[in-house]
Design an enzyme around this catalytic site. Structure first.
Site, mmCIF file in Angstrom:
data_model
loop_
_atom_site.group_PDB
_atom_site.id
_atom_site.type_symbol
_atom_site.label_atom_id
_atom_site.label_comp_id
_atom_site.label_asym_id
_atom_site.label_seq_id
_atom_site.Cartn_x
_atom_site.Cartn_y
_atom_site.Cartn_z
ATOM 1 N N ASP A 8 -0.186 5.135 0.900
ATOM 2 C CA ASP A 8 -0.437 6.197 1.880
ATOM 3 C C ASP A 8 -0.383 5.670 3.304
ATOM 4 O O ASP A 8 -1.061 4.695 3.646
ATOM 5 C CB ASP A 8 -1.790 6.853 1.607
ATOM 6 C CG ASP A 8 -1.844 7.469 0.215
ATOM 7 O OD1 ASP A 8 -0.850 8.097 -0.182
ATOM 8 O OD2 ASP A 8 -2.877 7.308 -0.470
ATOM 9 N N ASP A 27 0.872 -1.161 0.000
ATOM 10 C CA ASP A 27 0.000 0.000 0.000
ATOM 11 C C ASP A 27 0.917 1.221 0.000
ATOM 12 O O ASP A 27 2.125 1.109 0.238
ATOM 13 C CB ASP A 27 -0.906 -0.023 1.241
ATOM 14 C CG ASP A 27 -1.819 1.182 1.316
ATOM 15 O OD1 ASP A 27 -2.445 1.523 0.301
ATOM 16 O OD2 ASP A 27 -1.887 1.796 2.405
#
Length: 228
Positions: free
Chosen positions: A10, A8
């Protein structure tokens, strides 16, 4: 046999939310109505953290302003955004994490719910060739054409991350079973579906919900942004 390493973006590889920060940056540039957009941006971000985000409405809100400007102008603004907002936030530990997987020969991919316009240059900084992000429609489907302001394809959000990852693997002639180990690093409880799909889920800088879930499931927890 190479392993699979999914990341991922953020609050996982970068200690901020690139989508939310881009919204704030557009307000700073004066290309959106400051008060209305800022309120909308904050509301969507709160919905995401609460796990109740309407991903289509969010994408339309974030992408609509892009249709008003040329790709050259948008690139100039994004370059400024990278220089002022993103690059100063990147920490060596995150770069090293990705480098270790690359050096091991793992197949690496960033899988994010943030759109590809924002995240493409960020993935480049980490040296990850493959990016799965929410796709942005262009006027005639050509990658260099102006944006329409609308999303296209399956959003890489929650279960959509599994769908998009499996589509990518299929394009390579591969499935999950072709990898002895598969890793996914994420901070968000929204990513529990994909975390449960891999052999090695790593809750990375996890939000409170994911930290609790990971502790109960016996998953590894990595606080990447903590001082060493």
């Amino acid at each position: 046999m190479a392993n699979l390493a999914l990341f991922d973006l953020d609050h996982t590889l970068i200690p901020t939310d690139s989508d939310h920060e881009w919204g704030r940056f557009m307000v700073k540039l004066g290309i959106v109505d400051a008060e209305r957009f800022a309120q909308q941006n904050d509301r969507f971000y709160a919905d995401y953290k609460a796990g109740v985000l309407d991903i289509h409405a969010y994408l339309v809100a974030m992408l609509t302003p892009l249709a008003k400007y040329s790709r050259a102008q948008l690139k100039a603004w994004h370059d400024q955004y990278m220089h002022e907002v993103i690059r100063p936030a990147i920490v060596p530990a995150a770069l090293e994490l990705v480098r270790r997987h690359k050096d091991a020969g793992d197949l690496c991919c960033v899988v994010t719910a943030t759109n590809e316009f924002i995240t493409g240059p960020i993935a480049d900084v980490f040296g990850v060739d493959k990016l799965i992000a929410c796709e942005v429609e262009t006027v005639d489907g050509h990658p260099d054409s102006p944006y329409t302001g609308r999303p296209t394809g399956t959003p890489s959000y929650r279960e959509g991350k599994i769908v998009r990852t499996e589509q990518w693997l299929a394009s390579l002639g591969k499935t999950w079973s072709d990898f002895e180990r598969s890793y996914f690093y994420s901070d968000s409880h929204n990513d529990i579906p994909l975390l449960e799909k891999v052999t090695d889920p790593i809750a990375t800088n996890p939000d409170a919900t994911l930290r609790d879930y990971a502790q109960k499931a016996g998953w590894r927890i990595l606080d990447l942004f903590q001082p060493s």
